[in-house]
Design a protein around this motif. Structure first.
Motif, short mmCIF file in Angstrom:
data_model
loop_
_atom_site.label_atom_id
_atom_site.label_comp_id
_atom_site.label_asym_id
_atom_site.label_seq_id
_atom_site.Cartn_x
_atom_site.Cartn_y
_atom_site.Cartn_z
N ASN A 142 89.84 -117.62 -6.03
CA ASN A 142 89.89 -118.81 -5.19
C ASN A 142 89.86 -118.47 -3.71
O ASN A 142 89.27 -119.19 -2.90
N LYS A 143 90.49 -117.36 -3.33
CA LYS A 143 90.43 -116.93 -1.93
C LYS A 143 89.02 -116.48 -1.56
O LYS A 143 88.57 -116.66 -0.43
N MET A 144 88.33 -115.90 -2.52
CA MET A 144 86.93 -115.52 -2.27
C MET A 144 86.07 -116.76 -2.05
O MET A 144 85.14 -116.75 -1.24
N VAL A 145 86.38 -117.84 -2.76
CA VAL A 145 85.63 -119.09 -2.55
C VAL A 145 85.84 -119.59 -1.13
O VAL A 145 84.89 -120.02 -0.46
N LEU A 146 87.08 -119.56 -0.64
CA LEU A 146 87.36 -120.00 0.72
C LEU A 146 86.63 -119.14 1.75
O LEU A 146 86.35 -119.59 2.86
N ALA A 147 86.32 -117.90 1.35
CA ALA A 147 85.58 -117.01 2.24
C ALA A 147 84.07 -117.15 2.05
O ALA A 147 83.29 -116.38 2.63
N GLY A 148 83.65 -118.11 1.22
CA GLY A 148 82.22 -118.38 1.08
C GLY A 148 81.55 -117.76 -0.12
O GLY A 148 80.33 -117.76 -0.20
N ASN A 149 82.34 -117.25 -1.09
CA ASN A 149 81.76 -116.58 -2.26
C ASN A 149 82.18 -117.31 -3.53
O ASN A 149 83.29 -117.11 -4.03
N GLU A 150 81.29 -118.16 -4.05
CA GLU A 150 81.63 -118.97 -5.21
C GLU A 150 81.60 -118.16 -6.49
O GLU A 150 80.95 -117.12 -6.57
N TYR A 151 82.33 -118.66 -7.49
CA TYR A 151 82.34 -117.98 -8.79
C TYR A 151 82.20 -119.00 -9.90
O TYR A 151 82.50 -120.19 -9.72
N GLU A 152 81.73 -118.52 -11.06
CA GLU A 152 81.56 -119.39 -12.22
C GLU A 152 82.80 -119.40 -13.10
O GLU A 152 83.20 -120.43 -13.62
N SER A 153 83.39 -118.22 -13.33
CA SER A 153 84.50 -118.14 -14.27
C SER A 153 85.38 -116.93 -13.99
O SER A 153 84.95 -115.98 -13.33
N VAL A 154 86.61 -117.01 -14.47
CA VAL A 154 87.52 -115.86 -14.50
C VAL A 154 88.04 -115.77 -15.93
O VAL A 154 88.65 -116.71 -16.43
N GLU A 155 87.76 -114.67 -16.60
CA GLU A 155 88.16 -114.53 -18.00
C GLU A 155 88.38 -113.07 -18.34
O GLU A 155 87.92 -112.17 -17.63
N LYS A 156 89.11 -112.86 -19.43
CA LYS A 156 89.32 -111.50 -19.91
C LYS A 156 88.15 -111.07 -20.78
O LYS A 156 87.43 -111.91 -21.33
N GLU A 175 75.95 -115.57 16.12
CA GLU A 175 76.39 -116.62 15.19
C GLU A 175 76.86 -116.04 13.86
O GLU A 175 77.76 -116.60 13.22
N ASP A 176 76.25 -114.93 13.42
CA ASP A 176 76.72 -114.27 12.20
C ASP A 176 78.14 -113.76 12.37
O ASP A 176 78.97 -113.87 11.47
N LEU A 177 78.43 -113.18 13.54
CA LEU A 177 79.78 -112.69 13.81
C LEU A 177 80.79 -113.83 13.82
O LEU A 177 81.91 -113.71 13.30
N ILE A 178 80.40 -114.94 14.44
CA ILE A 178 81.30 -116.10 14.51
C ILE A 178 81.62 -116.60 13.10
O ILE A 178 82.77 -116.94 12.79
N GLU A 179 80.60 -116.63 12.23
CA GLU A 179 80.83 -117.03 10.84
C GLU A 179 81.82 -116.09 10.16
O GLU A 179 82.70 -116.53 9.42
N GLU A 180 81.69 -114.79 10.41
CA GLU A 180 82.61 -113.82 9.80
C GLU A 180 84.04 -114.08 10.26
O GLU A 180 84.97 -114.07 9.45
N VAL A 181 84.21 -114.31 11.54
CA VAL A 181 85.56 -114.58 12.07
C VAL A 181 86.13 -115.85 11.44
O VAL A 181 87.29 -115.89 10.99
N GLY A 182 85.30 -116.89 11.38
CA GLY A 182 85.77 -118.17 10.85
C GLY A 182 86.18 -118.10 9.40
O GLY A 182 87.24 -118.59 9.00
N ARG A 183 85.34 -117.47 8.56
CA ARG A 183 85.63 -117.49 7.12
C ARG A 183 86.80 -116.58 6.75
O ARG A 183 87.56 -116.89 5.81
N ILE A 184 86.98 -115.45 7.46
CA ILE A 184 88.10 -114.57 7.14
C ILE A 184 89.40 -115.10 7.74
O ILE A 184 90.46 -115.08 7.09
N TYR A 185 89.35 -115.60 8.97
CA TYR A 185 90.55 -116.20 9.55
C TYR A 185 90.96 -117.43 8.77
O TYR A 185 92.15 -117.71 8.58
N GLY A 186 89.97 -118.18 8.28
CA GLY A 186 90.25 -119.34 7.43
C GLY A 186 89.86 -120.64 8.08
O GLY A 186 90.44 -121.03 9.11
#
Length: 795
Positions: free
Chosen positions: A24-38, A462-473
């Motif tokens: 879920n934290k990866m999603v907030l950083a812009g990286n979506e996922y389909e599933s989490v399973e064993k 602008e790429d750097l600004i995006e990095e700052v924004g998504r990691i800072y939150g």
């Protein structure tokens, strides 16, 4: 990209984290996922030791087994053909739950008690592609040192959690576990540890026994090493489990190491049988129609856009896509040549689309970090030395034209805060960039940032600004209303006309649709008289989406067919869009508006008066539009030079000031057997005719007089010809003429037709008398009879 927790934990500590929270934290950083399973969701599975195994006296398949579960010895009946005394197997105890939803209960089989179940991998939820032939037909046999009574799922590594990410195209760095480690490390502010990649080397040097010749600019890096005396065997269990968790089937230790290093670094490798390859490696573009048999046994015919690896005799591999059969690593292979390279992404993309999309090609298409090539190559040598008993030659066969320097970007704190809408301090920015692994130098709130080559997606401010924004939150952005100087919205003339016509057509009962601009070849030149060169896609997704359209009507007909096939009896639709063609080497994009009507229409939207759609219904819509645009008395109709897809007797061209601006009418019966009516207007041509100031006049206070007349004329005579004479002869006294009936039947000749008109006489200054009206009315009749050889129909 599938990422397992145990795999990721080798490079950044995550074993203390909830893996769902990580996802879920990866999603907030812009990286979506389909599933989490064993890997396996089975519970209650332990390691069992088969103490005794005898055939059931009344069954040819069942074995009666005494199985030690650590805390007890139980009797279990098992029908697996590979069941035998002394082996260790995963056992589902009473109360265990399997991934298919089955709960294990005490059972009676062939008259005997069975207290549990010895499990196959399939019963544990493992896909068959990851199984050996023995596992596909029987129970899974564990190693002899498996600890009896322990959790078998944990022992086999099947309790490993896996996140299945859906990555964006620009994040090629995340197609590696190390890339994921850097991302998670930045989010949680944890350090990243790189794996051991320093093998012991022999005195022999690869450069003394091999040469390289790169003959194309499409290979900026090509590195190679030799590992001799490898022993091909099964991979260690931990490697098999990590490959399976990542979606890759285990083959043998050598092939698995190639795939494992690719997953670690994101750098694809290729292993050649050195003895079959020879002493010279050539990287070149393929010859036209050159042949190569690939690892899947298929004979491939190559194109000059394909990059190949060759020896002095022939091509031996398709670069970045698939190896060749002639240099395949087989069970008797002893000496291996390892390739680590970077190939031009576009060529890999074209080749992969033709031949095969693979894990390797998908990484090459998105770009490879030039600093990872050497690291991945040495890592592969280290693993071959450790798990395949290989001996590594010293040196690296090298061709390298790339820059390894970090990218340098300057940016200010003010710029970052202005774009993000935040109030970050310089400490906040430095902290985020440092966590991302970027080097930062700060002076007077201006940052000089050094971006490592692994981040191919970060190139501008602008790429750097995006990095700052998504990691800072982005959740830290405080919402506030913008303070802006309001301005009146403005439209271009084309936008305004399109908007007005859309609203008008909606008011007339038509529904807007949006269709593809790409059509099949058969539809590219229909419903238009444009004979210009077609615009064709070089690499279409399908043949039905290859040509850019020259008319919107074929697309509307597809919408009509879709609706009719779903039992829609009435269709009234329109679309505003562009057509495309090539004229004098110039590409033309022209705005049009088109419509289609079929079935029953509404003559009055408020009263919902029903009327069958015919030529006059569509003509009424066209006239309504022309009058709405202020072009009354400037438009006319003509039946000459219509596109061949229009019905010749029920279609017209629309002219404004004698210039053709569109067509309307029935679709030709050869194109559509049902009575479907269409229209298409050229917005640029309509806009080219300036509209004079609209004049308004007071509604007459005096009553109007209405007269009806029907003329019998030759079938070749148009209604327009009759109306033109009536209007010219009637003069200003005639304020309106409508056609209310067209008749061809028993009371007229075979080559004749009757057209009935309703004529309105009116004077804004006085009340007209019958004598005045009849004088003009009779003159109008006489003019039509004499000029068109017509006669008045009396019944």
């Amino acid at each position: 990209m599938r990422v397992s927790k145990s795999f990721l934990n080798d490079y950044v500590k995550v074993d203390d984290l909830n893996f769902h929270e990580v996802a879920n934290k990866m999603v907030l950083a812009g990286n979506e996922y389909e599933s989490v399973e064993k890997v396996s969701e089975a519970t209650g599975i332990v390691v069992g030791h088969v103490l005794e195994c005898e055939m059931h006296p009344e069954s040819k398949k069942l074995h009666i087994c005494k199985v030690d579960l650590g805390d007890e010895v139980v009797q279990i009946l098992c029908g697996a053909p590979n069941m035998r005394q002394g082996i260790k197997v995963p056992v589902a105890k009473i109360g265990a739950k399997l991934p298919n939803g089955i709960e294990i209960k005490k059972a009676k089989l062939a008259g005997m008690d069975s207290n549990g179940m010895c499990c196959s991998l399939e019963e544990l939820g493992i896909e068959s592609k990851y199984m050996s032939e023995e596992d596909k037909t029987g129970i899974h046999v564990l190693p002899d040192d498996a600890p009896v009574g322990e959790d078998a799922i944990h022992y086999m590594g099947y309790d490993d959690e896996v996140i299945d990410f859906e990555l964006t195209a620009n994040r090629g760095d995340l197609l590696s576990i190390l890339g994921m480690a850097h991302e998670v490390g930045a989010i949680y502010n944890r350090p990243v540890t790189y794996p051991e990649n320093t093998p012991k080397v022999l005195k022999d040097n690869v450069n003394d026994c091999m040469t390289i010749d790169v003959q194309t600019e499409n290979c900026p890096i090509y590195l190679g090493k030799i590992v001799k005396d490898v022993v091909i065997k099964d991979s260690p269990e931990w490697m098999k489990e990590r490959l399976m968790a990542s979606g890759i089937r285990s083959i043998n230790n050598v092939v698995d190491i190639s795939n494992y290093v690719m997953l670690e670094y994101g750098q694809p490798l290729h292993f050649f049988d050195k003895d079959r390859l020879g002493d010279k490696v050539i990287v070149r573009m393929a010859h036209e129609d050159e042949s190569l048999k690939t690892l899947d046994g298929q004979e491939r015919t190559l194109k000059t856009s394909d990059i190949v690896i060759a020896n002095e005799k022939e091509a031996v591999a398709l670069a970045g896509v698939m190896g060749g059969l002639s240099t395949e690593v087989e069970m008797d292979t002893k000496n291996i040549f390892i390739e680590a390279a970077i190939f031009e992404p576009i060529h890999i993309r074209y080749t992969a689309k033709t031949i095969l999309r693979s894990e390797a090609s998908s990484r090459y298409e998105k770009g490879i970090d030039p600093n990872r090539c050497k690291e991945a190559l040495n890592r592969a040598c280290y693993l071959l030395e450790k798990y395949a008993d290989g001996k590594v030659y010293d040196g690296i066969l090298t061709h390298d034209t790339t820059s390894k320097e970090d990218k340098e970007i300057d940016i200010t704190l003010e710029k970052i805060n202005a774009v993000l809408g935040m109030t970050l301090t310089k400490e906040n920015v430095i902290d985020v960039l440092t966590r991302l692994g970027f080097k930062v130098q700060e002076e007077n709130e201006t940052f000089k940032v050094f971006v490592p080559t692994r981040r191919l997606d970060v190139n501008i401010k602008e790429d750097l600004i995006e990095e700052v924004g998504r990691i800072y939150g982005y959740e830290h952005v405080v919402g506030k209303l913008p303070v802006l100087e309001s301005k009146e919205g403005s439209y271009s003339k084309k936008e305004l006309l399109t908007k007005e016509l859309r609203h008008r057509l909606q008011g007339l009962g038509l529904t807007e649709v949006i269709t593809y601009s790409l059509v099949k070849k058969e539809d590219a030149n229909k419903y238009t008289n444009y004979q210009n060169e077609d615009i064709v896609l070089l690499d279409p997704l399908t043949e039905d989406r290859k040509y850019l359209r020259k008319s919107l009507i074929p697309s509307l007909l597809n919408v009509w067919e879709y609706n009719i096939s779903r039992n829609q009896k009435n269709v009234a639709i329109y679309e505003s869009g562009n057509i495309y063609y090539k004229e004098n080497e110039e590409y033309v994009e022209k705005p049009m508006i088109s419509g289609l009507l079929y079935g029953i229409g509404t003559n009055n939207l408020w009263q919902q008066e029903k009327i069958v759609v015919d030529f006059y219904y569509v003509k009424g819509i066209i006239e309504n539009i022309m009058k709405y645009l202020g072009l009354n008395n400037r438009y006319s109709f003509d039946t000459n030079n219509l596109p061949k897809e229009f019905h010749p007797g029920r279609s017209c061209a629309l002219l404004i000031d004698r210039e053709v601006v569109g067509y309307f009418g029935q679709v030709h019966p050869t194109e559509c057997k049902k009575e479907v009516y269409v229209f298409e207007l050229d917005l640029l041509k309509i806009m080219s005719h300036k509209v004079r100031m609209v004049k308004y006049k007071e509604v007459s206070k005096y009553p109007a007089i209405h007269k009806d007349v029907a003329f019998i004329v030759d079938k070749q005579v148009t209604s327009k010809a009759v109306m033109d004479i009536l209007k010219h002869t009637g003069g200003r006294m005639v304020t309106n003429i409508d056609v209310f009936d067209v008749y061809t039947g028993e009371n007229v000749g075979a080559n004749e037709k009757s057209i009935a008109y309703s004529i309105t006489f009116e004077d804004a200054t006085k009340t007209l008398t019958d004598e005045e009206v009849m004088k003009v009315f009779n003159k109008m009749i006489t003019e039509v009879e004499s000029k068109l050889n017509a006669k008045v129909r009396d019944k």
